[in-house]
Design an enzyme around this catalytic site. Structure first.
Site, PDB file in Angstrom:
ATOM      1  N   ASN A   7      22.657   0.497 -26.417  1.00 42.44           N
ATOM      2  CA  ASN A   7      23.964   0.965 -25.963  1.00 42.44           C
ATOM      3  C   ASN A   7      24.549  -0.160 -25.094  1.00 42.44           C
ATOM      4  OD1 ASN A   7      26.160   2.199 -24.859  1.00 42.44           O
ATOM      5  ND2 ASN A   7      25.059   3.974 -24.055  1.00 42.44           N
ATOM      6  N   ARG A  92      24.886   2.295 -30.487  1.00 42.70           N
ATOM      7  CA  ARG A  92      26.000   3.184 -30.162  1.00 42.70           C
ATOM      8  C   ARG A  92      27.289   2.362 -30.268  1.00 42.70           C
ATOM      9  NH1 ARG A  92      27.941   5.476 -24.386  1.00 42.70           N
ATOM     10  NH2 ARG A  92      29.550   6.813 -25.217  1.00 42.70           N
ATOM     11  N   HIS A 181      32.237  11.282 -27.275  1.00 41.10           N
ATOM     12  CA  HIS A 181      30.982  12.017 -26.980  1.00 41.10           C
ATOM     13  C   HIS A 181      30.480  12.783 -28.210  1.00 41.10           C
ATOM     14  CE1 HIS A 181      32.507  12.321 -22.544  1.00 41.10           C
ATOM     15  NE2 HIS A 181      31.689  11.293 -22.656  1.00 41.10           N
ATOM     16  N   HIS A 209      30.505  18.881 -22.451  1.00 39.05           N
ATOM     17  CA  HIS A 209      29.812  17.664 -22.017  1.00 39.05           C
ATOM     18  C   HIS A 209      30.464  17.250 -20.705  1.00 39.05           C
ATOM     19  CE1 HIS A 209      27.798  13.648 -22.717  1.00 39.05           C
ATOM     20  NE2 HIS A 209      28.698  13.351 -21.785  1.00 39.05           N
ATOM     21  N   GLY A 211      30.169  15.103 -17.496  1.00 37.31           N
ATOM     22  CA  GLY A 211      29.524  14.006 -16.775  1.00 37.31           C
ATOM     23  C   GLY A 211      30.611  13.233 -16.063  1.00 37.31           C
ATOM     24  N   GLY A 213      32.338  10.971 -17.376  1.00 38.14           N
ATOM     25  CA  GLY A 213      33.362  11.243 -18.398  1.00 38.14           C
ATOM     26  C   GLY A 213      33.062  12.628 -18.957  1.00 38.14           C
ATOM     27  N   ARG A 242      39.177   9.667 -14.012  1.00 38.34           N
ATOM     28  CA  ARG A 242      40.291   9.736 -14.985  1.00 38.34           C
ATOM     29  C   ARG A 242      41.100  11.007 -14.782  1.00 38.34           C
ATOM     30  NH1 ARG A 242      36.580   8.740 -20.160  1.00 38.34           N
ATOM     31  NH2 ARG A 242      35.028   7.786 -18.818  1.00 38.34           N
ATOM     32  N   GLY A 345      25.341  15.138 -17.134  1.00 38.83           N
ATOM     33  CA  GLY A 345      24.966  15.102 -15.710  1.00 38.83           C
ATOM     34  C   GLY A 345      25.386  16.324 -14.921  1.00 38.83           C
ATOM     35  N   GLY A 347      26.938  19.221 -16.255  1.00 32.98           N
ATOM     36  CA  GLY A 347      26.631  20.449 -17.001  1.00 32.98           C
ATOM     37  C   GLY A 347      25.176  20.862 -16.865  1.00 32.98           C
ATOM     38  N   GLU A 348      24.272  19.857 -16.816  1.00 31.88           N
ATOM     39  CA  GLU A 348      22.848  20.176 -16.737  1.00 31.88           C
ATOM     40  C   GLU A 348      22.389  20.426 -15.302  1.00 31.88           C
ATOM     41  OE1 GLU A 348      20.588  17.068 -18.787  1.00 31.88           O
ATOM     42  OE2 GLU A 348      22.166  16.983 -20.301  1.00 31.88           O
ATOM     43  N   GLU A 400      21.514  11.631 -26.653  1.00 33.74           N
ATOM     44  CA  GLU A 400      22.268  10.813 -27.617  1.00 33.74           C
ATOM     45  C   GLU A 400      21.393   9.732 -28.243  1.00 33.74           C
ATOM     46  OE1 GLU A 400      26.566  10.370 -25.805  1.00 33.74           O
ATOM     47  OE2 GLU A 400      25.124  10.833 -24.255  1.00 33.74           O
TER      48      GLU A 400
HETATM   49  P1  AMP Z   1      26.619  11.506 -16.572  1.00 30.48           P
HETATM   50  O1  AMP Z   1      27.895  10.739 -16.716  1.00 30.48           O
HETATM   51  O2  AMP Z   1      26.343  12.459 -17.673  1.00 30.48           O
HETATM   52  O3  AMP Z   1      25.435  10.617 -16.255  1.00 30.48           O
HETATM   53  O4  AMP Z   1      26.813  12.432 -15.272  1.00 30.48           O
HETATM   54  C1  AMP Z   1      26.963  11.825 -14.023  1.00 30.48           C
HETATM   55  C2  AMP Z   1      27.464  12.847 -13.044  1.00 30.48           C
HETATM   56  O5  AMP Z   1      26.588  13.982 -12.990  1.00 30.48           O
HETATM   57  C3  AMP Z   1      27.434  12.289 -11.632  1.00 30.48           C
HETATM   58  O6  AMP Z   1      28.621  11.615 -11.357  1.00 30.48           O
HETATM   59  C4  AMP Z   1      27.318  13.522 -10.807  1.00 30.48           C
HETATM   60  O7  AMP Z   1      28.636  13.886 -10.490  1.00 30.48           O
HETATM   61  C5  AMP Z   1      26.738  14.582 -11.711  1.00 30.48           C
HETATM   62  N1  AMP Z   1      25.455  15.098 -11.216  1.00 30.48           N
HETATM   63  C6  AMP Z   1      24.214  14.625 -11.427  1.00 30.48           C
HETATM   64  N2  AMP Z   1      23.296  15.391 -10.777  1.00 30.48           N
HETATM   65  C7  AMP Z   1      23.980  16.371 -10.147  1.00 30.48           C
HETATM   66  C8  AMP Z   1      23.610  17.491  -9.314  1.00 30.48           C
HETATM   67  N3  AMP Z   1      22.346  17.719  -8.994  1.00 30.48           N
HETATM   68  N4  AMP Z   1      24.593  18.276  -8.851  1.00 30.48           N
HETATM   69  C9  AMP Z   1      25.879  18.032  -9.152  1.00 30.48           C
HETATM   70  N5  AMP Z   1      26.293  17.015  -9.935  1.00 30.48           N
HETATM   71  C10 AMP Z   1      25.359  16.196 -10.435  1.00 30.48           C
END
Ligand code: AMP
Length: 415
Positions: A7, A92, A181, A209, A211, A213, A242, A345, A347-348, A400
């Protein structure tokens, strides 16, 4: 059979080496600050060897790939004995334009088509191409596969992906809502279909999704029929930095404040200074925002007596509100909902955001179990559906890289 997944970004290159007999990760890592100074973090996963994390000169992506291959094969940090153990490379690629609705084996013609999509994603496509070129140079003869972020959304019907602007821009310039995504929406929707009983036909799923983004997708009968992002990843939900969808005339209004680089100024504001960062003035990271808003990030509950930063709270409210506006419209266009899926990030890992969104969906009968929602999924599936809910609510960790590795092996076959 080992598959290397790449990636490549403009100044970084992430990788994972999979053993596809078991779909397990042998090693993973990231080259950072390519073209600046350079750092490589390499983690052998399969054999307990130590992590390598050090500054090394990485003037271009070619040196980055060479460094990755050296680490994968060396005695101290390696997980394979020689390059011949890498059967193929999956890349990717952020934009597949109108042509690619699935992953493809890379050849000269495919590279030409990817290059012609550069104007859709001028920061990402050149980086993806540098990653491909570097691999072709470092491991010549090893087949390479392109897996596109946009491909899964090519099933969106014309009436949903066309912009209501003069038709010639669609015909002559392929200007339409592509969505992004796709690899993640495809993976988690397929998992959700498994949890719903295994048959795609008749299923109605909204995948979130969320995160740095963020995008949502409406998945009917296992196919994407609508998504929030557009010709670029700026459309749709407000995100970390954004704006998401705004009145397009705002570009002109902001540009008028932009001095001698009006368009760059407006687009920089909408891409880099907006979203939850812009509203809160604090951070684009949800953990920082939740903490500032007096929320316990572990379970999403308000911390008693903690100070509440009102703009951080407002930013979180705006995010949940817009998510619900899209989810509601997707339920309408699909004519119902079987499952709402949270991934990535936020959502999980953010019980607060999941609860905030589902609270606003209470009126149409979507309910979650608050105690299950308060658990971290820790990389595992969670069914957080509440009593009497009209649809299931799932937390499904996305993967992914595994999709890219699976597509790569499916395409190379007995190459
Ligand atoms: P991603 O782009 O999928 O890696 O998601 C990143 C985002 O997930 C980060 O900017 C955080 O805002 C969020 N994140 C990660 N862990 C947590 C958590 N324990 N609680 C709230 N937000 C989280």
């Amino acid at each position: 059979m080992n598959i290397l997944v790449i990636n490549a970004g403009s100044s970084s290159l992430k990788y994972q080496l999979f053993d596809m007999r078991t779909e397990s990760i042998l090693a993973k890592g990231i080259c950072d600050r390519i073209g600046i100074d350079g750092n490589l973090k390499h983690t052998p996963v399969s054999n307990g060897k130590p992590v390598f994390n050090s500054s090394i000169p990485l003037p271009t992506h070619a040196e980055a790939i060479k460094a990755v291959i050296e680490k994968l094969t060396c005695a101290d940090f390696g997980v394979i004995n020689s390059l011949t153990e890498i059967k193929a490379v999956g890349h990717r690629v952020v934009h597949g334009g109108r042509k690619f609705s699935e992953s493809v084996l890379i050849d000269g013609d495919v590279l030409d088509v990817i290059k012609s999509s550069t104007w859709f994603a001028p920061l990402h496509i050149p980086a993806n191409l540098m990653g491909i070129d570097a691999c072709r140079e470092a491991i010549p003869g090893v087949p390479q596969v392109a897996v596109f972020d946009t491909a899964f959304h090519r099933t969106i019907p014309d009436y949903a992906h066309i912009y209501p602007i003069p038709y010639k821009y669609y015909q002559q310039y392929d200007i339409l809502r592509y969505g992004f995504h796709g690899t993640s929406h495809r993976y988690v929707s397929a998992k959700a279909i498994e949890y719903l009983g295994g048959k795609a036909a008749g299923t109605k799923i909204v995948t979130c999704h969320l995160g740095n983004g963020s995008s949502l997708a409406a998945i009917k009968d296992g196919k994407s029929i609508e998504t929030t992002m557009g010709i670029t990843p700026l459309e749709g939900l407000p995100m970390g930095t954004r704006s998401g969808s705004v009145d397009p005339a705002l570009v002109y209004i902001l540009a008028n404040l932009g001095g001698d680089k009006p368009t760059d100024y407006a687009l920089d504001i909408l891409n880099k200074e907006s979203g939850v960062l812009g509203i809160s003035g604090i951070s684009n990271d949800f953990r920082d925002l939740e903490t500032a808003a007096g929320i316990d990030t572990n379970n999403g509950e308000m911390l008693e007596g903690a100070p509440v930063n009102e703009r951080a709270k407002l930013a979180l409210d705006v995010f949940c509100y817009h998510a619900v506006k899209f989810i509601g419209s997707y339920i309408a266009v699909m004519g119902g909902l079987d499952a709402l899926v949270f991934t990535a990030g936020i959502g999980e890992n953010s019980p607060y955001t999941r609860a905030g969104i589902c609270r606003l969906l209470n009126g149409i009968g979507i309910r979650i179990d608050m105690s299950k929602n308060g658990c971290r999924c820790g990389g595992k599936f969670m069914n957080i559906t509440g009593e009497g809910s009209i649809a299931k609510v799932f937390v499904i960790p996305t993967d992914e890289e595994l999709v890219i590795a699976r597509d790569t092996i499916a395409i190379i076959g007995d190459f």
